[in-house]
Design an enzyme around this catalytic site. Sequence first.
Site, short mmCIF file in Angstrom:
data_model
loop_
_atom_site.label_atom_id
_atom_site.label_comp_id
_atom_site.label_asym_id
_atom_site.label_seq_id
_atom_site.Cartn_x
_atom_site.Cartn_y
_atom_site.Cartn_z
N HIS A 163 -1.61 -2.75 -6.71
CA HIS A 163 -2.30 -2.44 -5.46
C HIS A 163 -3.82 -2.55 -5.66
O HIS A 163 -4.41 -1.78 -6.41
CB HIS A 163 -1.90 -1.03 -4.99
N SER A 167 0.82 -1.21 0.00
CA SER A 167 0.00 0.00 0.00
C SER A 167 0.85 1.25 0.00
O SER A 167 0.34 2.34 -0.18
CB SER A 167 -0.86 0.03 1.26
N ASN A 196 -3.31 6.13 -1.13
CA ASN A 196 -2.96 6.26 0.29
C ASN A 196 -2.27 7.58 0.62
O ASN A 196 -2.28 8.02 1.77
CB ASN A 196 -2.14 5.07 0.76
N GLU A 212 -4.20 -0.05 -8.71
CA GLU A 212 -3.20 1.01 -8.83
C GLU A 212 -1.89 0.31 -9.22
O GLU A 212 -1.43 -0.56 -8.48
CB GLU A 212 -3.09 1.68 -7.46
N1 CAA Z 1 -18.40 -10.50 -5.24
C1 CAA Z 1 -19.01 -9.74 -6.17
N2 CAA Z 1 -19.85 -8.73 -5.86
C2 CAA Z 1 -20.15 -8.53 -4.57
C3 CAA Z 1 -19.56 -9.32 -3.55
C4 CAA Z 1 -18.67 -10.35 -3.93
N3 CAA Z 1 -18.06 -11.12 -3.04
N4 CAA Z 1 -20.01 -8.86 -2.35
C5 CAA Z 1 -20.83 -7.83 -2.63
N5 CAA Z 1 -20.91 -7.62 -3.95
C6 CAA Z 1 -21.64 -6.56 -4.67
C7 CAA Z 1 -23.10 -6.43 -4.22
O1 CAA Z 1 -23.92 -7.33 -4.91
C8 CAA Z 1 -23.40 -4.98 -4.58
O2 CAA Z 1 -23.61 -4.88 -5.99
P1 CAA Z 1 -24.75 -3.89 -6.61
O3 CAA Z 1 -24.35 -2.52 -6.20
O4 CAA Z 1 -24.65 -4.14 -8.08
O5 CAA Z 1 -26.02 -4.36 -5.99
C9 CAA Z 1 -22.09 -4.27 -4.28
O6 CAA Z 1 -21.07 -5.30 -4.34
C10 CAA Z 1 -22.09 -3.61 -2.92
O7 CAA Z 1 -22.28 -4.59 -1.90
P2 CAA Z 1 -23.29 -4.49 -0.66
O8 CAA Z 1 -24.66 -4.11 -1.12
O9 CAA Z 1 -23.14 -5.73 0.14
O10 CAA Z 1 -22.74 -3.45 0.32
P3 CAA Z 1 -22.67 -1.91 0.30
O11 CAA Z 1 -23.51 -1.29 -0.75
O12 CAA Z 1 -22.88 -1.55 1.72
O13 CAA Z 1 -21.14 -1.70 -0.10
C11 CAA Z 1 -18.83 -1.66 0.18
C12 CAA Z 1 -20.10 -2.33 0.59
C13 CAA Z 1 -18.55 -1.95 -1.29
C14 CAA Z 1 -17.73 -2.28 1.02
C15 CAA Z 1 -18.99 -0.14 0.41
O14 CAA Z 1 -19.36 0.12 1.74
C16 CAA Z 1 -17.71 0.62 0.11
O15 CAA Z 1 -17.42 0.89 -1.05
N6 CAA Z 1 -16.96 0.98 1.17
C17 CAA Z 1 -15.67 1.65 1.02
C18 CAA Z 1 -14.63 0.62 0.67
C19 CAA Z 1 -13.29 1.22 0.47
O16 CAA Z 1 -13.07 2.40 0.55
N7 CAA Z 1 -12.33 0.33 0.21
C20 CAA Z 1 -10.96 0.72 0.01
C21 CAA Z 1 -10.25 0.68 1.29
S1 CAA Z 1 -8.57 1.14 1.10
C22 CAA Z 1 -7.81 -0.28 0.64
O17 CAA Z 1 -8.36 -1.33 0.54
C23 CAA Z 1 -6.37 -0.25 0.29
C24 CAA Z 1 -5.40 0.27 1.22
O18 CAA Z 1 -4.22 0.28 0.84
C25 CAA Z 1 -5.68 0.81 2.56
#
Ligand code: CAA
Length: 287
Positions: free
Chosen positions: A142, A119, A192, A154
């Site tokens: 990433h 990251s 990040n 990324e």
């Molecule tokens: N496979 C495929 N699709 C899936 C899935 C899976 N295992 N699990 C869920 N989905 C799909 C759902 O069907 C849904 O699709 P639609 O929008 O087409 O209906 C979509 O993904 C969203 O899922 P949920 O409805 O369960 O949940 P949500 O709407 O509450 O979203 C979330 C959950 C995607 C996690 C959302 O809250 C989000 O985007 N959060 C922020 C995540 C983020 O910022 N991540 C990056 C963190 S930083 C990092 O990772 C790197 C680092 O270096 C720190």
Amino acid sequence: MAIRTVGVVGCGLMGAGIAETMARGQYNVIVREINAEVLQRGLERLQQSMATAVAREKMSQWDADAAWARIRGITDLEDMAECDLVIEAAVENLDLKREVFAALDRITPAHAILASNTSSLSIAAIAAATRPERRDKVIGMHFFNPVPVMKLVEIIRSVVTSDETFATIRDLSVGLGKEVVVAKDYPGFIVNLLLIPYLLDAVRALELGIASQEDIDKGIQLGLNHPMGPLTLLDFVGLDTTLFIADAMFAETGDARYAAPPLLRRMVSVGLNGRKVGRGFYEYGKK
Ligand code: CAA
């Protein structure tokens, strides 16, 4: 270069997601964890994620079964000998990553690309653990959590990553249905560089008593239309992971924006690492 077999080092939150994404993208996957118990937990997480995808009608049960059949779990890195690409998703520790890359350099065929899901750490510093003739095949790849859902990869080129390596990884990422951004080998890259100060500031706001944790999250979620507030996102990413990243960025830049607030450090000290352990800023169902 044709890539058929992808190794994934680590089957934690990110490694499991990467292994799932690769298997769903038709690659043979060899995923490695340090022991059988941790591997089993990671593979269960992976299966659970595919079950969710099936339940949400994102993939058929047949495709999930086919993807599962393409995944092989291992505990010995030596079993990565047939990989054309290995993606390392171990903890954010440069010494550890360098050890893994030195071993992979020895184990994998000469054509294999070695990618890190780091990251924030330097791709050049990781590449330097491999022999000079491998270093043009070392690159940053990433992913974002949850990997099967998040669109972005990324890609980070070190000063010696070749155009061919870059093109192979870019095309592979696009083939997985991802969008690609390209960043220089600078601490934090694009995402990040901006995310970590924001998350740390949210902890500082809580520490200063500016608002309750619920209101900090609600303010950002509803005021900026983010899917999650910053403290919920910290729980989601992992407080320990965020601290590793912040410390690495601070060590390299000395920039106070990446200095972790004491509250974050204290919470990690007592294992309040977020959703994956059932408790961080918030409590979650038993994991
Ligand atoms: N496979 C495929 N699709 C899936 C899935 C899976 N295992 N699990 C869920 N989905 C799909 C759902 O069907 C849904 O699709 P639609 O929008 O087409 O209906 C979509 O993904 C969203 O899922 P949920 O409805 O369960 O949940 P949500 O709407 O509450 O979203 C979330 C959950 C995607 C996690 C959302 O809250 C989000 O985007 N959060 C922020 C995540 C983020 O910022 N991540 C990056 C963190 S930083 C990092 O990772 C790197 C680092 O270096 C720190």
